[in-house]
Design a protein around this motif. Structure first.
Motif, PDB file in Angstrom:
ATOM      1  N   ASP A  98       0.804  -1.211   0.119  1.00 24.27           N
ATOM      2  CA  ASP A  98      -0.074  -0.075   0.162  1.00 24.27           C
ATOM      3  C   ASP A  98       0.799   1.315   0.198  1.00 24.27           C
ATOM      4  O   ASP A  98       0.559   2.193  -0.522  1.00 24.27           O
ATOM      5  N   LEU A  99       1.981   1.370   0.415  1.00 22.40           N
ATOM      6  CA  LEU A  99       2.981   2.436   0.473  1.00 22.40           C
ATOM      7  C   LEU A  99       3.524   2.522  -0.761  1.00 22.40           C
ATOM      8  O   LEU A  99       3.874   3.728  -1.021  1.00 22.40           O
ATOM      9  N   ILE A 100       3.796   1.542  -1.395  1.00 24.98           N
ATOM     10  CA  ILE A 100       4.554   1.673  -2.878  1.00 24.98           C
ATOM     11  C   ILE A 100       3.987   2.751  -3.826  1.00 24.98           C
ATOM     12  O   ILE A 100       4.878   3.661  -4.433  1.00 24.98           O
ATOM     13  N   PRO A 101       2.784   2.773  -4.025  1.00 24.69           N
ATOM     14  CA  PRO A 101       2.071   3.931  -4.936  1.00 24.69           C
ATOM     15  C   PRO A 101       2.592   5.229  -4.611  1.00 24.69           C
ATOM     16  O   PRO A 101       2.781   6.088  -5.404  1.00 24.69           O
ATOM     17  N   ASN A 102       2.264   5.543  -3.279  1.00 24.03           N
ATOM     18  CA  ASN A 102       2.754   6.934  -2.824  1.00 24.03           C
ATOM     19  C   ASN A 102       4.107   7.168  -3.015  1.00 24.03           C
ATOM     20  O   ASN A 102       4.629   8.465  -3.604  1.00 24.03           O
ATOM     21  N   LEU A 103       5.018   6.443  -2.951  1.00 19.48           N
ATOM     22  CA  LEU A 103       6.541   6.473  -2.981  1.00 19.48           C
ATOM     23  C   LEU A 103       6.793   6.546  -4.716  1.00 19.48           C
ATOM     24  O   LEU A 103       7.671   7.477  -5.055  1.00 19.48           O
ATOM     25  N   VAL A 104       6.182   6.023  -5.329  1.00 17.70           N
ATOM     26  CA  VAL A 104       6.299   5.847  -7.055  1.00 17.70           C
ATOM     27  C   VAL A 104       5.798   7.433  -7.339  1.00 17.70           C
ATOM     28  O   VAL A 104       6.615   7.943  -8.042  1.00 17.70           O
ATOM     29  N   GLU A 105       4.990   7.774  -6.875  1.00 16.60           N
ATOM     30  CA  GLU A 105       4.345   8.918  -7.381  1.00 16.60           C
ATOM     31  C   GLU A 105       5.400  10.308  -6.971  1.00 16.60           C
ATOM     32  O   GLU A 105       5.662  11.214  -7.672  1.00 16.60           O
ATOM     33  N   VAL A 106       6.002  10.097  -5.647  1.00 16.28           N
ATOM     34  CA  VAL A 106       7.096  11.103  -5.445  1.00 16.28           C
ATOM     35  C   VAL A 106       8.017  11.100  -6.172  1.00 16.28           C
ATOM     36  O   VAL A 106       8.572  12.296  -6.682  1.00 16.28           O
ATOM     37  N   VAL A 107       8.542   9.960  -6.478  1.00 12.20           N
ATOM     38  CA  VAL A 107      10.139   9.708  -7.337  1.00 12.20           C
ATOM     39  C   VAL A 107       9.689  10.087  -8.569  1.00 12.20           C
ATOM     40  O   VAL A 107      10.463  10.659  -9.263  1.00 12.20           O
ATOM     41  N   LYS A 108       8.380   9.630  -9.311  1.00  9.19           N
ATOM     42  CA  LYS A 108       8.102  10.258 -10.668  1.00  9.19           C
ATOM     43  C   LYS A 108       8.560  11.416 -11.002  1.00  9.19           C
ATOM     44  O   LYS A 108       8.879  11.856 -11.887  1.00  9.19           O
ATOM     45  N   GLY A 109       8.106  12.586 -10.291  1.00  7.09           N
ATOM     46  CA  GLY A 109       8.304  13.952 -10.174  1.00  7.09           C
ATOM     47  C   GLY A 109       9.701  14.128 -10.399  1.00  7.09           C
ATOM     48  O   GLY A 109      10.089  15.271 -10.992  1.00  7.09           O
ATOM     49  N   TYR A 110      10.505  13.467  -9.918  1.00  5.31           N
ATOM     50  CA  TYR A 110      11.999  13.827  -9.919  1.00  5.31           C
ATOM     51  C   TYR A 110      12.992  12.984 -10.965  1.00  5.31           C
ATOM     52  O   TYR A 110      13.898  13.407 -11.383  1.00  5.31           O
ATOM     53  N   ALA A 111      12.358  11.781 -11.288  1.00  4.07           N
ATOM     54  CA  ALA A 111      13.077  10.878 -11.916  1.00  4.07           C
ATOM     55  C   ALA A 111      12.346  10.442 -13.048  1.00  4.07           C
ATOM     56  O   ALA A 111      12.026   9.289 -13.288  1.00  4.07           O
ATOM     57  N   LYS A 112      11.921  11.248 -13.957  1.00  3.03           N
ATOM     58  CA  LYS A 112      11.066  11.306 -14.984  1.00  3.03           C
ATOM     59  C   LYS A 112      11.669  10.144 -16.129  1.00  3.03           C
ATOM     60  O   LYS A 112      10.933   9.343 -16.779  1.00  3.03           O
ATOM     61  N   HIS A 113      13.251  10.061 -16.304  1.00  2.00           N
ATOM     62  CA  HIS A 113      13.773   9.287 -17.123  1.00  2.00           C
ATOM     63  C   HIS A 113      13.959   7.862 -16.572  1.00  2.00           C
ATOM     64  O   HIS A 113      14.426   6.930 -17.253  1.00  2.00           O
ATOM     65  N   GLU A 114      13.336   7.376 -15.382  1.00  3.77           N
ATOM     66  CA  GLU A 114      13.622   6.521 -14.612  1.00  3.77           C
ATOM     67  C   GLU A 114      12.311   5.417 -14.859  1.00  3.77           C
ATOM     68  O   GLU A 114      11.913   4.752 -13.926  1.00  3.77           O
ATOM     69  N   LYS A 115      11.720   5.875 -15.797  1.00  4.17           N
ATOM     70  CA  LYS A 115      10.187   5.314 -16.023  1.00  4.17           C
ATOM     71  C   LYS A 115       9.994   3.682 -16.156  1.00  4.17           C
ATOM     72  O   LYS A 115       9.060   3.207 -15.583  1.00  4.17           O
ATOM     73  N   GLU A 116      11.259   3.059 -16.666  1.00  6.53           N
ATOM     74  CA  GLU A 116      11.152   1.693 -16.600  1.00  6.53           C
ATOM     75  C   GLU A 116      11.154   1.055 -15.376  1.00  6.53           C
ATOM     76  O   GLU A 116      10.042   0.182 -15.044  1.00  6.53           O
ATOM     77  N   THR A 117      11.757   1.655 -14.404  1.00  2.20           N
ATOM     78  CA  THR A 117      11.738   0.973 -12.985  1.00  2.20           C
ATOM     79  C   THR A 117      10.442   1.370 -12.227  1.00  2.20           C
ATOM     80  O   THR A 117       9.852   0.422 -11.957  1.00  2.20           O
ATOM     81  N   LEU A 118      10.005   2.365 -12.707  1.00  2.00           N
ATOM     82  CA  LEU A 118       8.833   2.793 -12.185  1.00  2.00           C
ATOM     83  C   LEU A 118       7.394   2.245 -12.480  1.00  2.00           C
ATOM     84  O   LEU A 118       6.430   1.598 -11.988  1.00  2.00           O
TER      85      LEU A 118
END
Length: 182
Positions: free
Chosen positions: A47-67
């Motif tokens: 349940d925590l992962i979606p929140n973490l992914v959303e925060v990281v998405k804003g900073y690491a747009k080119h890391e889309k594969e992992t996300l």
């Protein structure tokens, strides 16, 4: 006299079967309890992962594969998964989380972000709880599997169709260092 000996042997065998069967039930229930305990922490992480992914998405747009990989693992409903699938999916999620933390190391502004800091601290706490519950689960599984494999209890296990449980193991990829290249 022989009749008494035969009856005594039969009584001893019946008592042995009852004791062994009850021991298997007890150990099997211990495995279920251990998995249930671990499952609570796995669900928290889930349940925590979606929140973490959303925060990281804003900073690491080119890391889309992992996300995207982490997001796609979460497409199934956690509660409806069987025990073995929960173990496999959570092993894959663990790899993805490790990559997210490694990505954060390369983004000082992300590490300073309050939301990311809170989420990663909560995630680290949950990961510690998962590690401890894995130890308990694997200990319970070891005890059950030993009883199923060792003589003479293996005979009783076979008679009543008790099955070995799977350990929660780290796969080969998780043993390697995470490599993040930007």
């Amino acid at each position: 006299m022989i009749l008494y000996v035969v009856i005594a042997v039969i009584v001893v065998l019946v008592i042995y079967l009852i004791v062994q069967y009850n021991g298997f039930v007890k150990t099997n229930n211990m495995v279920k309890e251990a998995f249930s305990t671990m499952d609570v922490y796995l669900k928290k992480r889930w349940d925590l992962i979606p929140n973490l992914v959303e925060v990281v998405k804003g900073y690491a747009k080119h890391e889309k594969e992992t996300l995207n990989q982490i997001t796609s693992l979460r497409t199934n409903s956690y509660d409806s998964m069987p025990m073995d699938k929960k173990i496999n999916v959570n092993q894959q999620l663990g790899q993805g989380i490790t990559k997210i933390i490694a990505i954060a190391e390369n983004y000082p502004e992300l590490k300073a972000n309050e939301n990311f800091a809170k989420l990663s601290a909560e995630l680290l706490k949950i990961e510690d709880e998962i590690a401890n519950s894995r130890k308990y689960y694997n200990g319970a599984v070891r005890k059950l599997n030993n009883k199923i494999q060792m003589f003479p209890s293996n005979i009783v296990a076979g008679m009543f169709k008790f099955k070995q449980a799977n350990m929660f193991e780290v796969n080969t990829e998780e043993r390697d260092n995470v490599k993040v290249s930007l």
